[in-house]
Design an enzyme around this catalytic site. Structure first.
Site, mmCIF file in Angstrom:
data_model
loop_
_atom_site.group_PDB
_atom_site.id
_atom_site.type_symbol
_atom_site.label_atom_id
_atom_site.label_comp_id
_atom_site.label_asym_id
_atom_site.label_seq_id
_atom_site.Cartn_x
_atom_site.Cartn_y
_atom_site.Cartn_z
ATOM 1 N N CYS A 1 61.931 -3.520 52.402
ATOM 2 C CA CYS A 1 61.805 -3.962 53.665
ATOM 3 C C CYS A 1 63.233 -4.813 54.006
ATOM 4 C CB CYS A 1 60.698 -4.350 54.145
ATOM 5 S SG CYS A 1 60.434 -4.482 56.144
ATOM 6 N N HIS B 1 56.275 -0.693 52.016
ATOM 7 C CA HIS B 1 55.809 -1.554 51.310
ATOM 8 C C HIS B 1 54.702 -1.231 50.175
ATOM 9 C CE1 HIS B 1 57.148 -5.115 53.979
ATOM 10 N NE2 HIS B 1 57.213 -4.092 54.884
ATOM 11 N N GLU C 1 54.016 -3.201 47.748
ATOM 12 C CA GLU C 1 53.116 -4.206 47.281
ATOM 13 C C GLU C 1 51.794 -4.441 48.258
ATOM 14 O OE1 GLU C 1 55.660 -4.714 49.174
ATOM 15 O OE2 GLU C 1 55.149 -5.981 50.727
#
Lengths: 272, 998
Positions: free
Chosen positions: A96, A224, A226
């Site tokens: 990002c 994302h 994560e």
């Protein structure tokens, strides 16, 4: 087995550092969160790490183009050290805001191994606003990206206002020809999104959600990974769980695709 | 010399911002524009060389792939161009980050007179655009004259060489700071001073303040410091500390309550004490998970044995009403400082929002400062930037439209943090200042902004409210400070921390010095944004993004080194003492010397007359309404009502899953487009523990009885938590009251006594229901003046008061997140159950509102019966025999059955004839009654026996099945099909009002 060490940058408005470090730890790495300034001042040395993560957030408030000022600060103060880090065969991941920083630094796309030139951009979403939603992503199987090995389609959240991938025609052609496109936004069935909103949430040309450098060791993506660190992160997990229950399927949930991206990185360093 | 750089997207790139303006101009004002292109303007007021200018142009401000730029005006075609920039002194966040970037890349430092300012220019193309059109776009869409200025140029008057000219919104205060002594010869004189200076002193306080300064002992002590009459800074300090905003004088007031029906009278001494403090302390004794309540910036509950969670809620109504974006971003960023300033500091993990505004399509004669549509746009964007840029997920929120909020909008913001149970082996929730600790101010600098914000929010809003208190929050500066303070906490460097919000240093230092019992402040050390502030202004300025920290001298060096590493400004401004005195000097001259115990000593209690007129005596009755026969159209129209329909566009702008903790998201279901009952996060990533969070608002019931409004609001928040699988025994609450003024005045507030009685009744319900449900109030706030005076068609003004509103926020623990459930139906063939009883309770309902009625039979809460049911549902969820659970809230059974079906994207067949009901024989009543205490549950038919066993002895019934055929079919009490509509149509109507918004 040698220890794989990962550095996750913090400070100046970055904000996904805790979960990114957590995802790396889950994947078998030793992850440290360190302030950009501790790297610049020398209290922390890049040489001690094999994976460098530029994570999500709003560095410098994203005020003059997302990731721009972070790139300026890194280039001015750490440019050579980062190039040496890459030369040593290590891995760089930009998520990002980190992806935005990598393209502004020139680490991506890194045509002809020139890691200083800005030739692609991430700009304002066509929808005109920040957007949080989950997307389906198709992995380009021919890409050399080491982070996506073994993945075909996956779902991840996007959360950005400036994620529209843009490049002029020559750069686009090179990216496609040299297999540097890694992830493309797709329809839920895996077919190309073909710019259809909200499946392509930002108007990225060629539905591009992530690219890598020619070596496959530097990877940037808008979604994302994560944030998919546990199966309950998925927006439909209660439905998936209920379906499994009805089938009397008691198998433990598989490792999330988000974590597989980090695991691929750790495995690559381990096998180096 | 200043330089102006203009930057724009290359012409071949789509300009999303410009196109958004084009669309809004058309949708909002019917103005047709062919094309809008936007230009970023960066004005550099610094001495830079040609090379330096070139470097920053190419390396910072221009993306070579997407943008082009020039130090001359860009040649972009237009018929009209509008320039919009900030007024002097308004926070320019991009301007500050630009300075950082330029300093970094050029390796220079800007001098005190150098700065960078950002602004925008818009190029409009369109045949027939008039000056009036363009001015409307500038004033109603692009700029708010309170914080911004604009210029309009038609193409024929544009000089391509000079463009807009160079505009530097620099603050120049040609003023030498000065302390003014104010004599207090009489009450009326001090009242006059209070009015002139905007101190907003309560008339009852004035004699007490005078008696303090006229006291002989006080005067002798003051003379030793060189003081006689009170100084302006002292009066400002007292005014801030005594404001209703800081001191909750209303809630601590003395109420003479009289029921006009029964004639019974009752004296209520201090609503805060009797209805909030006592019940909460009673519950704290019973519940070991309640760690710290009622004294700090936020309440603290146990999350697990190693972690505590921290919660509080705030409102930011008055500033948002004036400048929606600035008010809302300041509000959310401000409330995030509360958990950060609780105990030794908590990391922020979640935020919530509640917006109450006038009808979005309001077209009546009243003229609020901002039209509700524009106001809502701005508020949404403010919380978006404030939350997203802080890296804190915004996981839950609600929006409510009502005419009463035209006078003043409500902006609720809620913050949740988490902290380790111990810091360096000591309890994290405890903190104190000690003599010798240094007073340190961290974060932003002090300017004139926000002066008198606290006293302004303690007054009714008028067009003459000074705009000086409108600010723009800076999440970037605060995020740096947040990260820094948590690092400092973990190293054990913090003795005490609190935020600088309302009242600025005056509040934060004044309150923190109570622990050590005194302080010495050297005001000249406070870093300023610009010179020329008076001492009192430095002391009360509410410039944002600042915290006050107490640090031991031996920790100073490490604290400052860490601060520097995090690029955060920290400054020692004094020392805590045990002198019993708040002593402020400026360049060694005393400008304030006030006894620490003044603020806690004999100020007179505010007094209110409260007269309760029961709803029947106010002429309320059940409407004479014969049952409808077109239920399909009725249900679809109900789904399209603004307070029922989908508002997905808002939550999609909010990052609701940053930090990677998301378990139950705000939007759930097969297509992720229906609202969940509550949000659940996993704030400690390596555990299976979760934290559930939900909020409720039901102000419509206030028109009948605020006792039941309050009961039902709390009950809804509780059911929302229970529905996702949270523990009923660990619910913590946060009350946020927003009330119109309750002080009776024969001309200005003739119904003040009734409003006061409504407050008393609301507080009593808060006490009763929280005690019954065993909910300690972890935190709470009140905002007492939600009235506005709006101009009408003929120059006349109307007082518009908001509904008496309570937002109730609730949290609880989820023992195992993997057992959480969502509200969407899961599989065809599943059974649909109703838990709880439906009664004839349509008073204040959405259904009555649809026809313009209020009614009388407001829903009531029966805690004893409800608790048994909630526990049983909790057990069923824990046993994993429930596929979905959803509370029945605003709109009633019909609406919420439809939502369950929409969530699952599956059909449903339901029979109203078997719904557990009490004295109801009409289909519309069953469908739209808003009785509390009810759920819709779907289960696998295989679990039928176990499920029914689980609810034995309670009110429940199986009313139908989930079907594969995508139709929503409701059978009436008489067995006839009442509604047969596709789930697709349900969704289309539910999304119709705001579906196009992004």
């Amino acid at each position: 087995m040698s220890m794989v060490k990962a550095l996750v940058l913090t400070g100046y408005g970055l904000n996904c550092d805790h979960e990114t470090a957590y995802a790396l730890e889950l994947s078998g790495a030793v992850a440290h969160r360190h302030h950009i300034n501790s790297l610049i001042e020398g209290a922390v040395n890049l040489k001690d790490y094999q994976i460098l993560v530029f994570g999500g957030g709003f560095s410098w408030g994203d005020d003059h183009g997302a990731g721009v000022i972070q790139a300026v600060r890194m280039k001015t103060n750490l440019g050579d050290k980062i190039l040496a880090f890459i030369d040593a065969g290590n891995l760089v991941l930009g998520i990002c805001n980190g992806f935005q920083t990598l393209v502004n630094l020139g680490l991506l796309p890194g045509f002809d191994h020139d890691y200083t030139k800005r030739s692609v951009a991430l700009t304002f979403n066509d929808c005109g606003n920040f957007r949080d939603q989950w997307v389906t992503l198709k992995v380009v199987s021919t890409s050399p990206c080491i982070f996506t090995t073994g993945l075909d389609t996956l779902e991840l959240p996007v959360r950005h206002g400036e994620g529209k991938f843009y490049a002029q025609e020559t750069a686009m052609r090179r990216l496609m020809d040299e297999n540097q496109v890694v992830l493309q936004y797709a329809m839920p069935d895996g077919s190309p999104a073909d710019l259809k909103f909200p499946f392509n949430p930002n108007g990225s040309i060629q539905d591009i959600a992530g690219i890598c450098d020619p070596s496959g060791r530097i990877f940037g993506l808008m979604p994302h990974p994560e944030a998919f660190n546990h199966w309950t992160n998925h927006p439909n997990w209660p439905r998936i769980k209920e379906k499994k229950k009805r089938k009397k399927d008691n198998t433990a949930p598989v490792i999330t695709p988000g974590i597989r991206i980090f695991k691929n990185a750790v495995a690559f360093i381990r096998n180096k | 010399m200043p330089y102006r750089l203009e930057i724009a997207l290359k012409p071949e790139l789509f300009d999303a911002e410009g196109d958004g303006i084009r669309r809004k101009a058309n949708n909002y004002f019917g103005i047709e524009i062919d094309r809008v292109r936007s230009i970023q303007v960066v004005t550099i007021d610094a001495n830079l060389s040609k090379d330096q200018l070139k470097t920053i142009q190419t390396d910072i401000f221009t993306n070579p792939v997407t943008q082009f730029s020039s130090y001359d005006p860009l040649d972009i075609e237009f018929d009209w161009t509008i320039w919009v920039g900030f007024r002097p002194g308004v926070r320019d966040n991009p301007g500050s980050t630009a300075v950082e970037a330029v300093e970094d890349i050029l390796n220079i430092k800007f001098g005190p007179d150098e700065a960078i300012y950002t602004s925008k220019r818009y190029c409009l193309k369109g045949k027939g655009l008039s000056f009036e059109n363009v001015n409307a776009i500038a004033g109603e869409l692009l700029a708010n004259n309170i914080i911004q200025q604009w210029k309009i140029f038609p193409a024929q008057k544009w000089d391509p060489a000079t463009g807009t000219g160079i505009i530097l919104p620099k603050v120049i205060l040609d003023h030498t700071p000065r302390v003014t002594s104010i004599p207090v010869p009489s009450d009326s004189y001090l009242q006059q001073i209070s009015d002139d200076r905007g101190l907003a002193l309560n008339p009852n306080d004035i004699p007490f303040i005078r008696s303090y300064f006229l006291d002989k002992t006080v005067q002798t002590a003051r003379a030793l410091k060189g003081l006689s009459d009170p100084t302006d800074i002292e009066l400002e300090y007292i005014s801030q500390a005594r404001s209703d905003h800081c001191n909750h004088n209303t809630f601590r007031g003395l109420f003479q309550y009289r029921d006009l029906e029964t004639g019974d009278t009752d004296t209520v001494d201090n609503l805060f004490k009797t209805c909030i403090e006592v019940p909460t302390l009673t519950l704290q004794k019973k519940k070991s998970w309640v760690i710290s309540v009622l004294w700090d910036n936020a309440g603290v509950g146990r999350f697990d044995k190693d972690h505590y969670y921290v919660i509080t809620g705030e409102t930011h109504n008055s500033p948002s009403n004036m400048e929606a974006y600035g008010g809302a971003i300041t509000g959310i960023v401000g409330v995030y400082r509360d958990p950060l300033g609780t105990g030794k500091g908590a990391k922020l993990v979640m935020g919530g929002f509640g917006y109450c505004v006038g009808p979005r399509d309001y077209s009546g004669p009243l003229r609020p400062h901002l039209h509700p549509r524009r106001l809502l746009d701005g508020v949404i964007e403010g919380v978006r930037d404030g939350g997203n840029k802080s890296g804190i997920p915004t996981t839950f929120g609600q929006v409510l439209f009502h005419h009463g909020y035209l006078g003043k909008c409500l902006v609720f913001v809620t913050a949740v943090g988490i902290m380790p149970a111990q810091v360096k082996g000591k309890p994290s929730e405890k903190k104190k200042t000690s003599p010798g600790d240094l007073v340190i101010m961290c974060g932003g600098r002090v300017g004139k902004d926000g002066i008198h914000g606290v006293t302004a929010s303690s007054e009714t809003f008028s067009e003459h409210t000074p705009a000086g208190h409108v600010q723009i929050g800076d999440p970037y500066t605060q995020k740096k400070m947040h990260d820094f303070l948590l690092d400092a906490r973990d190293e054990g460097l913090i003795q005490f921390v609190t935020d600088n919000g309302g009242g600025g240093l005056s509040s934060s230092v004044g309150e923190s010095a109570r622990f050590s019992n005194g302080c010495e402040i050297q005001l000249e050390k406070v870093p300023l944004k610009y010179e020329g502030l008076d001492q009192w202004e430095i002391w009360v300025s509410e410039s944002q993004e600042r915290m006050t920290v107490a640090v031991r001298p031996e920790h100073l060096e490490r604290f400052m080194a860490l601060s520097k590493m995090h690029a955060v400004e920290s400054t020692v401004i004094g020392e805590y003492t045990d002198s019993g005195i708040l002593h402020i000097t400026y360049n060694d001259v005393t400008c304030a010397c006030v006894d620490m115990d003044l603020m806690t000593s004999g100020f007179p209690q505010w007094e209110f007359d409260a007269q309760w007129i029961p709803p029947e005596r106010r002429g309320l009755f059940e409407p004479i309404l014969k049952a409808p026969d077109n239920y399909r159209a009725l249900l679809l129209d109900m789904l399209s009502r603004p307070n029922i329909c989908s508002k997905e566009w808002i939550i999609r702008q909010y990052d609701h899953e940053v930090q990677g903790t998301s378990v139950i998201k705000p939007m759930v279901g097969a297509e992720r487009d229906v609202n969940s009952d509550a949000a659940v996060i996993r704030p400690v990533l390596d555990t299976r523990h979760g934290l559930a969070f939900a909020q409720a608002l039901l102000p419509s019931y206030s028109a009948i009885d605020t006792y039941h409004m309050t009961s039902c609001t709390i009950d809804e928040a509780v059911r929302r938590l229970v529905a996702v699988g949270a523990d009923f025994d660990q619910i913590g609450g946060v009350d946020n009251f927003c009330w119109p003024s309750i002080q009776f005045h024969p001309q200005n507030n003739p119904d003040g006594k009734l409003k006061a009685a409504k407050l008393v009744r609301s507080c009593r319900a808060l006490r009763d229901i929280c005690l019954a449900y065993e909910i300690p109030l972890l935190s709470g706030k009140d905002s007492m003046y939600v009235d506005g005076h709006l101009q009408g068609n003929y120059g006349e003004t109307h007082k518009v008061s908001a509904l008496e509103t309570l937002q109730f926020s609730a949290t609880s623990i989820v023992k195992d997140i993997e057992k959480c459930i969502t509200m969407d139906s899961k599989m065809a063939g599943d059974l649909v159950y109703i838990l709880g009883t439906t009664r004839n309770e349509l008073g204040g309902s959405e259904y009555y509102e649809h026809f313009g009625y209020v009614g009388l039979n407001v829903p009531k809460v029966d805690p004893e019966a409800f608790i048994a049911l909630y526990r049983a549902l909790g057990q069923a969820i824990d046993k994993e025999i429930v596929a979905s659970a959803h509370g029945i809230y605003r709109g009633g059974l019909g609406i919420h059955l439809a939502l369950v079906a929409m969530g699952g994207n599956l059909g449903m067949e339901a029979d109203l004839g078997v719904v557990p009901a009490d004295q109801i024989d009409r289909n519309d009543s069953v469908l739209f009654s808003e009785s509390a205490g009810r759920f819709i549950v779907t289960i696998d038919s295989e679990n039928r026996k176990a499920f029914e066993e689980n609810f034995k002895g309670l009110d429940f019934a199986c009313i139908g099945t989930v079907t594969q055929r995508n139709h929503f079919v409701i059978k009436g009490i008489d067995g006839q099909i009442l509604v047969d509509v596709s789930v697709e149509d349900l969704k289309a109507f539910w999304k119709k009002p705001f579906g196009e918004l992004i």
